[in-house]
Every structure is written in structure tokens, then in C-alpha cells.
Design a protein around this motif. Structure first.
Motif, PDB file in Angstrom:
ATOM      1  N   THR A  30       0.832  -1.207   0.000  1.00 38.19           N
ATOM      2  CA  THR A  30       0.000   0.000   0.000  1.00 38.19           C
ATOM      3  C   THR A  30       0.862   1.251   0.000  1.00 38.19           C
ATOM      4  OG1 THR A  30      -1.809  -1.132   1.137  1.00 38.19           O
ATOM      5  CG2 THR A  30      -1.768   1.275   1.277  1.00 38.19           C
ATOM      6  N   ARG A  31       1.919   1.238   0.808  1.00 34.01           N
ATOM      7  CA  ARG A  31       2.820   2.396   0.831  1.00 34.01           C
ATOM      8  C   ARG A  31       3.528   2.563  -0.507  1.00 34.01           C
ATOM      9  NH1 ARG A  31       3.254   0.751   6.359  1.00 34.01           N
ATOM     10  NH2 ARG A  31       4.951  -0.733   5.975  1.00 34.01           N
ATOM     11  N   LEU A  32       3.865   1.461  -1.160  1.00 31.27           N
ATOM     12  CA  LEU A  32       4.484   1.542  -2.483  1.00 31.27           C
ATOM     13  C   LEU A  32       3.499   2.112  -3.494  1.00 31.27           C
ATOM     14  CD1 LEU A  32       6.749   1.028  -4.486  1.00 31.27           C
ATOM     15  CD2 LEU A  32       6.016  -1.371  -4.607  1.00 31.27           C
ATOM     16  N   ASP A  33       2.243   1.689  -3.439  1.00 33.91           N
ATOM     17  CA  ASP A  33       1.224   2.217  -4.342  1.00 33.91           C
ATOM     18  C   ASP A  33       1.129   3.733  -4.216  1.00 33.91           C
ATOM     19  OD1 ASP A  33       0.590  -0.309  -5.282  1.00 33.91           O
ATOM     20  OD2 ASP A  33      -1.062  -0.604  -3.863  1.00 33.91           O
ATOM     21  N   ALA A  34       1.084   4.213  -2.955  1.00 34.67           N
ATOM     22  CA  ALA A  34       0.979   5.657  -2.739  1.00 34.67           C
ATOM     23  C   ALA A  34       2.236   6.371  -3.232  1.00 34.67           C
ATOM     24  CB  ALA A  34       0.756   5.935  -1.251  1.00 34.67           C
ATOM     25  N   ALA A  35       3.397   5.769  -3.008  1.00 32.77           N
ATOM     26  CA  ALA A  35       4.657   6.396  -3.419  1.00 32.77           C
ATOM     27  C   ALA A  35       4.760   6.518  -4.934  1.00 32.77           C
ATOM     28  CB  ALA A  35       5.833   5.592  -2.871  1.00 32.77           C
ATOM     29  N   LEU A  36       4.218   5.553  -5.653  1.00 29.79           N
ATOM     30  CA  LEU A  36       4.291   5.586  -7.115  1.00 29.79           C
ATOM     31  C   LEU A  36       3.621   6.824  -7.688  1.00 29.79           C
ATOM     32  CD1 LEU A  36       3.680   1.811  -7.856  1.00 29.79           C
ATOM     33  CD2 LEU A  36       5.655   3.142  -8.664  1.00 29.79           C
ATOM     34  N   HIS A  37       2.620   7.351  -7.015  1.00 29.64           N
ATOM     35  CA  HIS A  37       1.944   8.562  -7.486  1.00 29.64           C
ATOM     36  C   HIS A  37       2.834   9.788  -7.344  1.00 29.64           C
ATOM     37  CE1 HIS A  37      -1.928   6.665  -8.213  1.00 29.64           C
ATOM     38  NE2 HIS A  37      -1.869   6.099  -7.025  1.00 29.64           N
ATOM     39  N   GLU A  38       3.720   9.771  -6.369  1.00 27.43           N
ATOM     40  CA  GLU A  38       4.576  10.936  -6.134  1.00 27.43           C
ATOM     41  C   GLU A  38       5.955  10.790  -6.765  1.00 27.43           C
ATOM     42  OE1 GLU A  38       4.544  13.097  -2.472  1.00 27.43           O
ATOM     43  OE2 GLU A  38       3.158  11.681  -1.563  1.00 27.43           O
ATOM     44  N   VAL A  39       6.421   9.553  -6.905  1.00 32.07           N
ATOM     45  CA  VAL A  39       7.768   9.312  -7.447  1.00 32.07           C
ATOM     46  C   VAL A  39       7.646   8.351  -8.622  1.00 32.07           C
ATOM     47  CG1 VAL A  39      10.149   8.718  -6.879  1.00 32.07           C
ATOM     48  CG2 VAL A  39       8.617   9.521  -5.069  1.00 32.07           C
ATOM     49  N   PRO A  40       7.392   8.855  -9.814  1.00 34.47           N
ATOM     50  CA  PRO A  40       7.189   7.976 -10.976  1.00 34.47           C
ATOM     51  C   PRO A  40       8.378   7.059 -11.259  1.00 34.47           C
ATOM     52  CG  PRO A  40       6.533  10.244 -11.476  1.00 34.47           C
ATOM     53  CD  PRO A  40       7.221  10.279 -10.155  1.00 34.47           C
ATOM     54  N   GLN A  41       9.581   7.473 -10.836  1.00 32.63           N
ATOM     55  CA  GLN A  41      10.774   6.662 -11.094  1.00 32.63           C
ATOM     56  C   GLN A  41      10.700   5.296 -10.407  1.00 32.63           C
ATOM     57  OE1 GLN A  41      10.615   9.845 -10.064  1.00 32.63           O
ATOM     58  NE2 GLN A  41      12.502  10.972 -10.521  1.00 32.63           N
ATOM     59  N   LEU A  42       9.829   5.160  -9.411  1.00 40.00           N
ATOM     60  CA  LEU A  42       9.693   3.887  -8.714  1.00 40.00           C
ATOM     61  C   LEU A  42       9.071   2.814  -9.599  1.00 40.00           C
ATOM     62  CD1 LEU A  42       8.474   5.056  -5.178  1.00 40.00           C
ATOM     63  CD2 LEU A  42      10.741   4.225  -5.820  1.00 40.00           C
ATOM     64  N   ALA A  43       8.458   3.220 -10.706  1.00 43.79           N
ATOM     65  CA  ALA A  43       7.845   2.236 -11.596  1.00 43.79           C
ATOM     66  C   ALA A  43       8.882   1.237 -12.121  1.00 43.79           C
ATOM     67  CB  ALA A  43       7.154   2.943 -12.761  1.00 43.79           C
ATOM     68  N   ASP A  44      10.132   1.689 -12.253  1.00 45.59           N
ATOM     69  CA  ASP A  44      11.188   0.810 -12.781  1.00 45.59           C
ATOM     70  C   ASP A  44      11.532  -0.323 -11.815  1.00 45.59           C
ATOM     71  OD1 ASP A  44      11.320   2.452 -14.990  1.00 45.59           O
ATOM     72  OD2 ASP A  44      13.003   3.631 -14.224  1.00 45.59           O
ATOM     73  N   VAL A  45      11.260  -0.124 -10.538  1.00 47.90           N
ATOM     74  CA  VAL A  45      11.658  -1.131  -9.540  1.00 47.90           C
ATOM     75  C   VAL A  45      10.461  -1.759  -8.834  1.00 47.90           C
ATOM     76  CG1 VAL A  45      13.893  -0.039  -9.124  1.00 47.90           C
ATOM     77  CG2 VAL A  45      11.916   0.659  -7.749  1.00 47.90           C
ATOM     78  N   ALA A  46       9.257  -1.317  -9.181  1.00 48.90           N
ATOM     79  CA  ALA A  46       8.065  -1.756  -8.435  1.00 48.90           C
ATOM     80  C   ALA A  46       7.894  -3.272  -8.468  1.00 48.90           C
ATOM     81  CB  ALA A  46       6.823  -1.062  -8.990  1.00 48.90           C
ATOM     82  N   GLU A  47       8.107  -3.874  -9.603  1.00 47.35           N
ATOM     83  CA  GLU A  47       7.905  -5.320  -9.707  1.00 47.35           C
ATOM     84  C   GLU A  47       8.853  -6.074  -8.776  1.00 47.35           C
ATOM     85  OE1 GLU A  47       7.952  -8.939 -13.045  1.00 47.35           O
ATOM     86  OE2 GLU A  47       8.217  -6.832 -13.669  1.00 47.35           O
ATOM     87  N   GLY A  48      10.123  -5.683  -8.761  1.00 49.42           N
ATOM     88  CA  GLY A  48      11.084  -6.334  -7.895  1.00 49.42           C
ATOM     89  C   GLY A  48      10.783  -6.112  -6.419  1.00 49.42           C
ATOM     90  N   LEU A  49      10.321  -4.918  -6.071  1.00 50.88           N
ATOM     91  CA  LEU A  49       9.981  -4.637  -4.676  1.00 50.88           C
ATOM     92  C   LEU A  49       8.774  -5.453  -4.236  1.00 50.88           C
ATOM     93  CD1 LEU A  49      10.514  -0.769  -4.508  1.00 50.88           C
ATOM     94  CD2 LEU A  49      12.135  -2.596  -4.005  1.00 50.88           C
ATOM     95  N   ARG A  50       7.791  -5.576  -5.113  1.00 53.74           N
ATOM     96  CA  ARG A  50       6.607  -6.377  -4.756  1.00 53.74           C
ATOM     97  C   ARG A  50       7.003  -7.842  -4.565  1.00 53.74           C
ATOM     98  NH1 ARG A  50       2.500  -2.898  -5.008  1.00 53.74           N
ATOM     99  NH2 ARG A  50       2.398  -1.358  -6.703  1.00 53.74           N
ATOM    100  N   LYS A  51       7.990  -8.304  -5.324  1.00 53.80           N
ATOM    101  CA  LYS A  51       8.475  -9.669  -5.122  1.00 53.80           C
ATOM    102  C   LYS A  51       9.100  -9.811  -3.726  1.00 53.80           C
ATOM    103  CE  LYS A  51       9.794 -13.879  -6.290  1.00 53.80           C
ATOM    104  NZ  LYS A  51      10.700 -14.222  -5.166  1.00 53.80           N
ATOM    105  N   ALA A  52       9.838  -8.778  -3.296  1.00 52.60           N
ATOM    106  CA  ALA A  52      10.426  -8.802  -1.960  1.00 52.60           C
ATOM    107  C   ALA A  52       9.339  -8.846  -0.892  1.00 52.60           C
ATOM    108  CB  ALA A  52      11.324  -7.578  -1.760  1.00 52.60           C
ATOM    109  N   TYR A  53       8.262  -8.070  -1.103  1.00 51.37           N
ATOM    110  CA  TYR A  53       7.163  -8.062  -0.141  1.00 51.37           C
ATOM    111  C   TYR A  53       6.409  -9.398  -0.160  1.00 51.37           C
ATOM    112  CZ  TYR A  53       8.010  -2.988  -0.309  1.00 51.37           C
ATOM    113  OH  TYR A  53       8.573  -1.744  -0.267  1.00 51.37           O
ATOM    114  N   ASP A  54       6.261  -9.977  -1.347  1.00 51.32           N
ATOM    115  CA  ASP A  54       5.600 -11.292  -1.442  1.00 51.32           C
ATOM    116  C   ASP A  54       6.404 -12.353  -0.689  1.00 51.32           C
ATOM    117  OD1 ASP A  54       3.591 -10.196  -2.949  1.00 51.32           O
ATOM    118  OD2 ASP A  54       4.395 -10.875  -4.877  1.00 51.32           O
ATOM    119  N   ASP A  55       7.725 -12.323  -0.843  1.00 51.84           N
ATOM    120  CA  ASP A  55       8.568 -13.275  -0.122  1.00 51.84           C
ATOM    121  C   ASP A  55       8.397 -13.100   1.389  1.00 51.84           C
ATOM    122  OD1 ASP A  55       9.497 -14.203  -2.535  1.00 51.84           O
ATOM    123  OD2 ASP A  55      11.396 -13.097  -2.460  1.00 51.84           O
ATOM    124  N   PHE A  56       8.295 -11.846   1.827  1.00 49.87           N
ATOM    125  CA  PHE A  56       8.070 -11.541   3.239  1.00 49.87           C
ATOM    126  C   PHE A  56       6.748 -12.167   3.705  1.00 49.87           C
ATOM    127  CE2 PHE A  56       6.393  -8.883   6.632  1.00 49.87           C
ATOM    128  CZ  PHE A  56       7.489  -8.584   7.421  1.00 49.87           C
TER     129      PHE A  56
END
Length: 475
Positions: free
Chosen positions: A300-326
Motif C-alpha cells: 500500500t505504501r508503495l502504491d501511494a509512493a508511485l503517485h509521487e515518485v514515478p521513477q519507482l515504476a522501474d523497480v516496483a515489480e522487484g519490490l513487490r516480489k520482496a514483499y511477497d517473499d516476506f
């Protein structure tokens, strides 16, 4: 001397908007002032003095006011200690809040932030030494009365963002909580618990201040020993990086200002503090459902951050994988009280040991959330993020080159490893064995940093983005 609540309400909003600790600068809310307590009664014809005499120190009235700021989604409460003067005081101009009218005489009353008025701040220390209750505010002494430096003058420290801290001589530091909410502040709670068990890596608690309203306890301030010869970890670490960058082609382990030994000792001290927290407060377990809930909050925090920091789109998939592993961790995770906001600016190096400060946690979170048990790996992740910042922030001003980027990364990794090794040696679980937890916590912190930098220091945004690229790739 009496002042009208409506008059104080009139002058507070503009002043609040200029304070670093006021969190409502970007939001539209209505401000209402209310008097909490009178610590020293206003006297007629009070004149400013610089004598330091006890009676003169109380010549100005001292009151604690609360600014209630109402938003569509709730209310925030801010503590505003005020000194009431009958004349303007030139040396207090930076602390001037506004002019109001005395309801009895019709004369002007000048309001100042009392924490900057050295002639009145002694009220807090005298009340602690005497264990006073003043107009419903309780002053608690947590050490011998002789350890409260009632005769010392105060100096407000610069740079604090969430609260206001005053140093009294070289003996004590008082932190006044600005944003208030019900409950015993974790900083007071944890230091009091450490005093009982003999915790070695914290500063001694000397006293604290609370009040009770509507059957709820509210924390107002705390007083601790002041470590005069200590240097904060951020200064030491960044000095090491400067030394490295000035050393030509030397590697991090070859430079004269190598910080790794200190990072190792800091890791050991952190593990000992975690052990003390377990002794004082016990442990619980985070089960699979709780881990999934926390992973969902990270997303959820990543979703909100993507609206303010578009550059996060390049790493969002990898970060969600880290959260899924968690979220998919099957074994229960041990949880305990933690620091909650650990970084190099929260630690001091004395001649004998590292001391960890500010167990308040993240002030933006509710006290109940800050008091909740969590994995100590979260604190490890916070410190690792701080090593990255120490290594890279100087590149922003000096201009990064491939060589300086490599050397900064080498310094960061060397000190991250040294800290983790020290933490493991002193009884913490080896972070490598908790790699999934560490990666998710570090990524969550770096996402927060990216939003902060985008809002406040856009030129610093590459620091968390570089780390997020690394974390996304290793996920």
C-alpha cells in the motif's frame, strides 16, 4: 494578567506554519488554542532581565497552551509553552509568537515560545527537582534531586525536526514533545525500564513531565543526562567518507579514517540494546497472518509512493516480489520492542561506548503503533539505510564520477557488513539468515525515503533510488 483564548487562537496559525516540528504545513486545517496549565503566574509589569536571579526568572508568566488542529480526517495536538511579557524583548525576536491584549488592563501582552526564553525555562527543572504538580501537570523526578541542574541556563539545540530539545549547562538535556497524543511516550517508557535493569547503552533518565486529561495520560517532556564529550554517529561516519574521498585511490579498508571497527562496535551495542528490550518487555511472535498483513501495508505504501515518485515504476515489480517473499515466510518471526527509527543520527560515541538515543520511534505514527512489537531486523535495516546515506550524500554536492560511486558503494558495503557482524556476534540473529526480512524492511524504508526526498530534497532522490534498484534486483 489574563489573555483571551480567541486572541491566542488568532496568533498561533501563522507562527505554527514556520515551525520545523509542525507537520501540517501541506494540509489545510483549522487551529484552536486552549490553555493546558499555568506553570508560573503572570505578574503585573513583568520586565525582561538577564540576571539569572530566581525571582527574575519567574517575572514573565509561563503557560502551556495546546494548539488543536482539525482536519477533515481528524485532529492533531501540539504543545506550545508560552512566556507572557508586557514588553517586546529584542533578544527573543526569533521566538516571538504574537501580541494579544490583557483582559484586565487592556495593555498589550507579548507572547514568546517559552523554550527559547532562558529566564523562564528553569521552571521545568525546579518543578522536577521538587516533584511538583502545577495546575494539573505532574513533574516526576527519576534521579536524585542533586542531579537536576536547576541553576544552569538553557540553550535550545538546532536541527531538531519533531520536538524541541534544551541543554542545561553540560549536565542535562530536556526534550519537549511538540505533537501530543494520549499515552506514555515510548522514549520515557523505555528509558525508565532500562534504569531498572541497568541498561548500559542509553543516557540516564533524570525526570519527565506528564498531565492527565479525560482520564488519559499525556507525555509532555523528559530530562536526561547530557553526554558532553560524545560525537554523533553521522558526524563520525561522514568524516570517514570524506577522508576516503580525499585519499586518492585507496580502498575503504586502507584509508586512515576507516569506520568499520566503529560500525562493528555499534552493531554489538545495538544487539545488547535489543537484548535489554527483550528483558524489559518480553517477546511475542508474528504469525503468518500478521506477516501477510504487514506485507500488504508495504504494498500500500508503495502504491501511494508511485503517485509521487514515478521513477519507482522501474523497480516496483522487484519490490513487490520482496514483499511477497516476506508474506510467504512460513516460520513464526520473533517480535519485541524495538527502537523503531534507528539511524546514525540517533547514536552517540562516547569515550567508552556507543549510546543509543530517542526511543520515541517515528513521531508520525500513533503511540500504540510505536509500542507494538516488531522484528529487531527492522532496526538493522534502518541503520543499513543510514550507512548508504552517509556514503552517498557527499556525491550530491561534489558531483559523482564512476570512481567516486564505486568508492562510496565500497565504503557502504564494508560498514554494513561490519555492523551486521557485530550485531550477530553480540547475540543478534545473523541478518544473512534473515535475508527476506531484511530486504523487505530495507525496501520499505527506502520507499519512504524516496517520497521524502522527492518532496523536500529532489537532488537527493538518487540515493534511495540506487538502493531500491539493488533491492529490486536481489529480490
Amino acid at each position: 494578567m489574563r489573555i483571551d483564548t480567541a486572541e491566542v487562537t488568532r496568533v498561533l496559525p501563522e507562527w505554527l506554519g514556520r515551525q520545523r516540528w509542525y507537520a501540517g504545513k501541506s494540509r489545510s486545517g483549522s487551529v484552536a488554542a486552549r490553555l493546558l496549565a499555568t506553570l508560573a503566574p503572570p505578574t503585573e509589569n513583568a520586565q525582561p532581565t538577564l540576571t539569572g536571579d530566581r525571582e527574575d526568572q519567574q517575572a514573565a508568566g509561563v503557560q502551556i497552551w495546546i494548539a488543536d488542529v482539525t482536519y477533515p480526517d481528524g485532529v492533531e495536538h501540539y504543545q506550545v509553552p508560552l512566556a507572557l511579557r508586557t514588553q517586546r524583548v529584542e533578544h527573543l525576536d526569533r521566538a516571538f509568537v504574537g501580541s494579544v491584549t490583557d483582559l484586565d488592563s487592556g495593555q498589550s501582552v507579548e507572547l514568546y515560545d517559552a523554550l527559547y526564553d532562558k529566564e523562564v525555562t528553569g521552571v521545568w527543572l525546579r518543578a522536577m527537582a521538587e516533584e511538583s504538580v502545577l495546575d494539573g501537570v505532574t513533574f516526576v523526578r527519576d534521579a536524585a534531586a542533586s542531579e537536576i541542574p536547576v541553576s544552569e541556563s538553557s540553550l535550545v539545540l538546532s536541527g531538531e525536526q519533531s520536538n524541541t530539545s534544551l541543554v542545561f549547562g553540560d549536565a542535562a538535556i530536556m526534550k519537549v514533545f511538540r505533537r501530543l497524543e494520549p499515552g506514555l511516550n515510548p522514549d520515557i517508557e523505555i528509558h525508565a525500564a532500562f534504569a531498572e535493569i541497568g541498561g548500559r547503552h542509553v543516557a540516564k533518565l533524570l525526570g519527565h513531565v506528564t498531565t492527565e486529561r479525560d482520564d488519559e495520560l499525556w507525555s509532555l517532556a523528559m530530562l536526561q543526562e547530557f553526554l558532553t564529550t560524545a560525537t554523533d554517529g553521522w558526524q563520525l561516519a561522514t568524516a570517514s567518507v570524506r577522508d576516503l574521498m580525499a585519499e586518492g585511490d585507496l580502498h575503504a579498508d586502507e584509508a586512515g579514517g576507516d569506520f568499520a571497527a566503529e560500525a562493528n562496535r555499534l552493531g554489538m551495542s545495538t544487539a545488547e540494546v535489543h537484548a535489554d528490550l527483550r528483558t524489559a518487555f518480553g517477546t511475542t511472535v508474528l504469525d503468518s497472518a500478521q506477516l501477510r498483513e504487514r506485507a500488504a501495508a508495504m504494498n500500500t505504501r508503495l502504491d501511494a509512493a508511485l503517485h509521487e515518485v514515478p521513477q519507482l515504476a522501474d523497480v516496483a515489480e522487484g519490490l513487490r516480489k520482496a514483499y511477497d517473499d516476506f508474506a510467504e515466510i512460513s516460520e513464526p518471526v520473533t517480535a519485541q520492542r524495538v527502537h523503531g527509527d534507528l539511524h546514525l543520527g540517533q547514536v552517540l560515541r562516547t569515550s567508552h561506548r556507543w549510546v543509543i538515543l530517542d526511543f520515541e520511534g517515528e513521531p508520525a505514527k500513533a503511540i500504540t503503533e510505536r509500542q507494538a512489537n516488531d522484528s529487531p531486523i527492522r532496526d538493522v535495516a534502518g541503520m543499513l539505510r543510514s550507512f548508504d546515506y552517509a556514503a552517498r550524500h557527499q556525491l550530491i554536492d561534489m558531483g559523482a564520477t564512476p570512481q567516486s560511486e564505486f568508492r562510496a558503494a565500497e565504503w557502504a558495503q564494508r560498514n554494513r557488513d561490519a555492523f551486521c557482524n557485530g550485531w550477530a556476534e553480540a547475540g543478534g540473529n545473523e541478518p544473512a539468515a534473515s535475508a527476506v526480512l531484511l530486504r523487505a524492511f530495507e525496501a520499505d524504508k527506502a520507499v519512504y525515503e524516496a517520497v521524502y526526498e522527492a518532496r523536500n530534497r529532489p537532488n537527493w532522490l538518487p540515493i534511495p533510488l540506487a538502493s531500491l534498484h539493488r533491492l529490486a534486483e536481489t529480490a
